[in-house]
Design a protein around this motif. Structure first.
Motif, PDB file in Angstrom:
ATOM      1  N   ASN A 139       0.724   6.520  -6.860  1.00 42.74           N
ATOM      2  CA  ASN A 139      -0.436   7.387  -7.078  1.00 42.74           C
ATOM      3  C   ASN A 139      -0.035   8.860  -7.019  1.00 42.74           C
ATOM      4  OD1 ASN A 139      -2.043   5.129  -7.278  1.00 42.74           O
ATOM      5  ND2 ASN A 139      -2.900   5.317  -5.241  1.00 42.74           N
ATOM      6  N   TRP A 196      -8.882   4.981 -10.345  1.00 43.78           N
ATOM      7  CA  TRP A 196      -9.514   6.273 -10.628  1.00 43.78           C
ATOM      8  C   TRP A 196      -8.570   7.167 -11.428  1.00 43.78           C
ATOM      9  CZ3 TRP A 196      -8.477  11.267  -8.455  1.00 43.78           C
ATOM     10  CH2 TRP A 196      -9.439  12.229  -8.778  1.00 43.78           C
ATOM     11  N   GLN A 208       0.827  -1.206   0.000  1.00 38.84           N
ATOM     12  CA  GLN A 208       0.000   0.000   0.000  1.00 38.84           C
ATOM     13  C   GLN A 208       0.863   1.259   0.000  1.00 38.84           C
ATOM     14  OE1 GLN A 208      -3.017   0.028   3.007  1.00 38.84           O
ATOM     15  NE2 GLN A 208      -3.987  -1.829   2.238  1.00 38.84           N
ATOM     16  N   ASP A 229      -8.319   7.509   3.649  1.00 38.80           N
ATOM     17  CA  ASP A 229      -9.296   6.436   3.828  1.00 38.80           C
ATOM     18  C   ASP A 229      -9.595   5.684   2.532  1.00 38.80           C
ATOM     19  OD1 ASP A 229      -9.529   7.008   6.533  1.00 38.80           O
ATOM     20  OD2 ASP A 229     -11.170   8.429   6.203  1.00 38.80           O
ATOM     21  N   ILE A 230      -9.193   6.256   1.400  1.00 42.73           N
ATOM     22  CA  ILE A 230      -9.418   5.595   0.115  1.00 42.73           C
ATOM     23  C   ILE A 230      -8.302   4.570  -0.097  1.00 42.73           C
ATOM     24  CG2 ILE A 230      -9.493   5.901  -2.395  1.00 42.73           C
ATOM     25  CD1 ILE A 230     -10.569   8.707  -1.901  1.00 42.73           C
ATOM     26  N   PRO A 231      -8.655   3.322  -0.373  1.00 41.62           N
ATOM     27  CA  PRO A 231      -7.617   2.322  -0.630  1.00 41.62           C
ATOM     28  C   PRO A 231      -6.758   2.740  -1.834  1.00 41.62           C
ATOM     29  CG  PRO A 231      -9.757   1.276  -0.342  1.00 41.62           C
ATOM     30  CD  PRO A 231      -9.999   2.748  -0.429  1.00 41.62           C
ATOM     31  N   ARG A 281       0.720   4.076  -2.876  1.00 47.42           N
ATOM     32  CA  ARG A 281       0.457   5.495  -2.580  1.00 47.42           C
ATOM     33  C   ARG A 281       1.510   6.393  -3.229  1.00 47.42           C
ATOM     34  NH1 ARG A 281      -3.810   5.745   0.683  1.00 47.42           N
ATOM     35  NH2 ARG A 281      -4.137   4.137   2.234  1.00 47.42           N
ATOM     36  N   SER A 295      -4.730  13.594  -1.276  1.00 47.27           N
ATOM     37  CA  SER A 295      -5.322  12.267  -1.305  1.00 47.27           C
ATOM     38  C   SER A 295      -5.973  11.954   0.036  1.00 47.27           C
ATOM     39  CB  SER A 295      -4.230  11.242  -1.609  1.00 47.27           C
ATOM     40  OG  SER A 295      -4.760   9.959  -1.648  1.00 47.27           O
ATOM     41  N   ASP A 296      -7.148  11.347  -0.004  1.00 45.00           N
ATOM     42  CA  ASP A 296      -7.853  10.947   1.211  1.00 45.00           C
ATOM     43  C   ASP A 296      -7.240   9.641   1.715  1.00 45.00           C
ATOM     44  OD1 ASP A 296      -9.610  10.043   3.147  1.00 45.00           O
ATOM     45  OD2 ASP A 296     -11.407  10.504   1.981  1.00 45.00           O
ATOM     46  N   ASP A 333      -5.302   1.113  -4.172  1.00 48.97           N
ATOM     47  CA  ASP A 333      -5.603   0.465  -5.455  1.00 48.97           C
ATOM     48  C   ASP A 333      -6.834   1.080  -6.110  1.00 48.97           C
ATOM     49  OD1 ASP A 333      -7.006  -0.719  -3.276  1.00 48.97           O
ATOM     50  OD2 ASP A 333      -7.494  -2.468  -4.493  1.00 48.97           O
ATOM     51  N   VAL A 334      -7.799   1.524  -5.311  1.00 51.57           N
ATOM     52  CA  VAL A 334      -8.987   2.196  -5.853  1.00 51.57           C
ATOM     53  C   VAL A 334      -8.594   3.552  -6.427  1.00 51.57           C
ATOM     54  CG1 VAL A 334     -11.219   3.221  -5.259  1.00 51.57           C
ATOM     55  CG2 VAL A 334     -10.584   0.990  -4.321  1.00 51.57           C
ATOM     56  N   GLU A 335      -7.761   4.281  -5.698  1.00 50.49           N
ATOM     57  CA  GLU A 335      -7.297   5.579  -6.204  1.00 50.49           C
ATOM     58  C   GLU A 335      -6.512   5.404  -7.508  1.00 50.49           C
ATOM     59  OE1 GLU A 335      -5.018   9.610  -4.752  1.00 50.49           O
ATOM     60  OE2 GLU A 335      -4.541   7.736  -3.730  1.00 50.49           O
TER      61      GLU A 335
END
Length: 83
Positions: free
Chosen positions: A47, A77, A40, A68-70, A44, A65-66, A72-74
């Protein structure tokens, strides 16, 4: 790109490192939670670099970046935005 005292590290190089790291860690007896945290952390960083790339390439603007957002999801996106 990340500037180091020696040279520049490109996004492609970090992606390559991430792929090698995942491959190496699959055969390791490393604790899963430690591996997940490291994976992770790397995602990050990737990302963050992707956001900077999009900012430079398309003059995009992103908020912080939040956490709390995983990651991999970011990542998905950010890839969707570039398409």
């Amino acid at each position: 790109m990340i500037t180091t005292s020696r040279r520049f590290v490109t996004l492609n190089e970090l992606n390559h490192f991430n792929t090698l790291h995942k491959h190496f860690m699959k055969g390791s007896a490393m604790n899963e939670s430690v591996f997940d945290e490291e994976e992770q952390r790397i995602q990050r960083i990737l990302n963050q670099l992707k956001r900077k790339e999009l900012e430079e390439k398309y003059d995009a603007t992103f908020s912080e970046s939040d956490p709390d957002i995983p990651p991999d999801v970011e990542s998905e996106w950010l890839n969707y935005i570039e398409e």
